[in-house]
Write a protein that holds these residues in place. Structure first.
Motif, PDB file in Angstrom:
ATOM      1  N   GLN A 194      -5.905  -1.478  -2.130  1.00  0.00           N
ATOM      2  CA  GLN A 194      -7.023  -1.024  -1.310  1.00  0.00           C
ATOM      3  C   GLN A 194      -8.291  -1.819  -1.614  1.00  0.00           C
ATOM      4  O   GLN A 194      -8.995  -2.277  -0.707  1.00  0.00           O
ATOM      5  CB  GLN A 194      -7.286   0.463  -1.553  1.00  0.00           C
ATOM      6  N   ARG A 195      -8.580  -1.998  -2.912  1.00  0.00           N
ATOM      7  CA  ARG A 195      -9.775  -2.759  -3.297  1.00  0.00           C
ATOM      8  C   ARG A 195      -9.710  -4.194  -2.789  1.00  0.00           C
ATOM      9  O   ARG A 195     -10.713  -4.758  -2.342  1.00  0.00           O
ATOM     10  CB  ARG A 195      -9.919  -2.781  -4.825  1.00  0.00           C
TER      11      ARG A 195
ATOM     12  N   THR B  38      -8.063   4.256   3.147  1.00  0.00           N
ATOM     13  CA  THR B  38      -8.239   2.807   3.322  1.00  0.00           C
ATOM     14  C   THR B  38      -8.638   2.502   4.757  1.00  0.00           C
ATOM     15  O   THR B  38      -9.548   1.706   5.012  1.00  0.00           O
ATOM     16  CB  THR B  38      -6.938   2.066   2.971  1.00  0.00           C
TER      17      THR B  38
ATOM     18  N   LEU C 242     -10.421  -4.393   1.016  1.00  0.00           N
ATOM     19  CA  LEU C 242     -11.844  -4.233   1.311  1.00  0.00           C
ATOM     20  C   LEU C 242     -12.631  -5.467   0.868  1.00  0.00           C
ATOM     21  O   LEU C 242     -13.585  -5.877   1.536  1.00  0.00           O
ATOM     22  CB  LEU C 242     -12.384  -2.974   0.621  1.00  0.00           C
TER      23      LEU C 242
ATOM     24  N   VAL D 237      -2.042  -0.391   8.410  1.00  0.00           N
ATOM     25  CA  VAL D 237      -2.495   0.711   7.559  1.00  0.00           C
ATOM     26  C   VAL D 237      -2.432   2.033   8.321  1.00  0.00           C
ATOM     27  O   VAL D 237      -2.004   3.060   7.778  1.00  0.00           O
ATOM     28  CB  VAL D 237      -3.924   0.438   7.044  1.00  0.00           C
TER      29      VAL D 237
ATOM     30  N   LEU E 298       0.825  -1.206   0.000  1.00  0.00           N
ATOM     31  CA  LEU E 298       0.000   0.000   0.000  1.00  0.00           C
ATOM     32  C   LEU E 298       0.862   1.261   0.000  1.00  0.00           C
ATOM     33  O   LEU E 298       0.410   2.333  -0.414  1.00  0.00           O
ATOM     34  CB  LEU E 298      -0.924   0.008   1.224  1.00  0.00           C
TER      35      LEU E 298
ATOM     36  N   GLN F 215     -12.280   3.279   5.474  1.00  0.00           N
ATOM     37  CA  GLN F 215     -13.219   2.299   4.928  1.00  0.00           C
ATOM     38  C   GLN F 215     -13.143   0.952   5.631  1.00  0.00           C
ATOM     39  O   GLN F 215     -14.136   0.244   5.743  1.00  0.00           O
ATOM     40  CB  GLN F 215     -12.963   2.123   3.426  1.00  0.00           C
TER      41      GLN F 215
END
Length: 339
Positions: free
Chosen positions: A70-71, A106, A74, A86, A58, A109
């Motif tokens: 990031q995707r 990030t 999640l 993070v 990251l 979320q």
């Protein structure tokens, strides 16, 4: 577009026309742009990486890679495996600003309930302050626990980007009590040009918060008067009209009274509800300030106040005011202007 190896892709309309070129005719081209003599950045397939590797990646230099990481975090829905690493990345001043911002959003979320408490600590860091303020109020469905203090402090930040995010955050939090602070902070803003971003945003925020008493109070100070009137003239509410009429008729400050009468002119009409039929055509109606103006409950009182208050306008400004009435599409011929 750009891929994970830093290649750029550019599309054009080579040999194209406004109309269809014809069967079998090639139109357009996609070109790849690469750094001459450079080494391609390695892109990692995130699907096969461990949780630890994702956290490490990251902080890489590639925006495309960071977004993919990031995707994937999640998607895996294992916040406990990531939030510590993070957050440490977000708080690490030795990391690039791009990596820290990616980590901030990030983290928000991954842990929306924990985020306000931890991100508020990062708001003390001027390097990432604007991004922290934005992240904490990024989703209106996740505002519980977001503290007001960082946003109130942000109004007086020397960085105008922080000020902007502070105001946006206060609006999303519907912090009505912050209206006086916004007005006061605006005195120090220095924005060159004809379209000042902070003033425009403040107008929208103050009209949304609709603290009419504070706005009326703000018209007393010449330094905040223009901003206060700019917000008041958007508020089609009886309380706003009452206050403006009182100022127009009773204020001994001619500039304050003139501003009140100008705001009343803007409030004379409101935007009619769309009939689902009328629409822009090839020659748009650019008269403004409303596409389809209509009278409302306070229009008659406003019209009477304009007629009676006109005599209070200094002679040298009456022509200017008449021009303002025309811009607001108020037919001067239908008015019985005093004096």
């Amino acid at each position: 577009d750009v891929d994970g190896s830093a290649n750029l892709y550019v599309a054009d309309w080579r040999d194209g026309r406004y109309k269809y070129a014809g069967e079998g005719k090639k139109v357009g081209m996609i070109q790849q742009v690469r750094v001459k003599g450079g080494t391609l950045t390695r892109y990692y397939d995130v699907n096969g990486l461990s949780d630890e590797d994702l956290v490490s990646l990251l902080g890489c230099a590639s925006a495309v890679q960071r977004f993919a990481v990031q995707r994937e975090m999640l998607k895996r829905n294992r916040p406990g495996a990531y939030i510590q690493g993070v957050y440490e990345l977000a708080a690490d001043s030795e990391q690039s600003i791009e990596a820290r911002v990616a980590a901030i959003f990030t983290f928000k979320q991954l842990a929306p309930q924990l985020a306000p408490r931890y991100l508020a600590q990062l708001s003390k860091d001027k390097t990432v302050r604007e991004y922290v303020l934005r992240a904490m109020t990024d989703r209106k469905s996740e505002l519980a626990g977001v503290p007001l203090k960082p946003y109130l402090r942000g109004l007086n930040d020397p960085n105008p980007r922080v000020v902007l995010q502070a105001m946006i955050g206060l609006e999303r939090l519907q912090a009505v009590e912050s209206s006086p602070a916004i007005l006061k902070a605006s005195i120090k803003w220095e924005e060159p040009g004809v379209s000042p971003r902070l003033q425009h945003t403040a107008t929208a925020v103050l009209s949304s918060l609709a603290d009419i008493a504070s706005l009326l109070k703000g018209t007393e100070d010449p330094a905040t008067r223009a901003l206060a009137y700019s917000a008041l003239q958007r508020l089609h509410q009886k309380e706003a009209v009452d206050g403006l009429i009182q100022l127009a008729m009773e204020s001994e400050d001619s500039a304050q009274a003139y501003g009140a009468l100008s705001a009343l002119a803007r409030l004379h009409f409101r935007e009619a509800e769309w009939d689902l039929k009328a629409w822009w055509r090839t020659r748009p109606d650019d008269r403004g300030p409303y596409f389809t103006p209509e009278e409302w409950d306070e229009s008659a009182r406003i019209r009477t106040a304009i007629e009676q208050g006109f005599a209070r306008i200094p002679a040298e400004r009456q022509g200017e005011y008449l021009a303002g009435l025309a811009k607001n599409r108020i037919a001067i011929s239908n008015l019985k202007l005093a004096g």
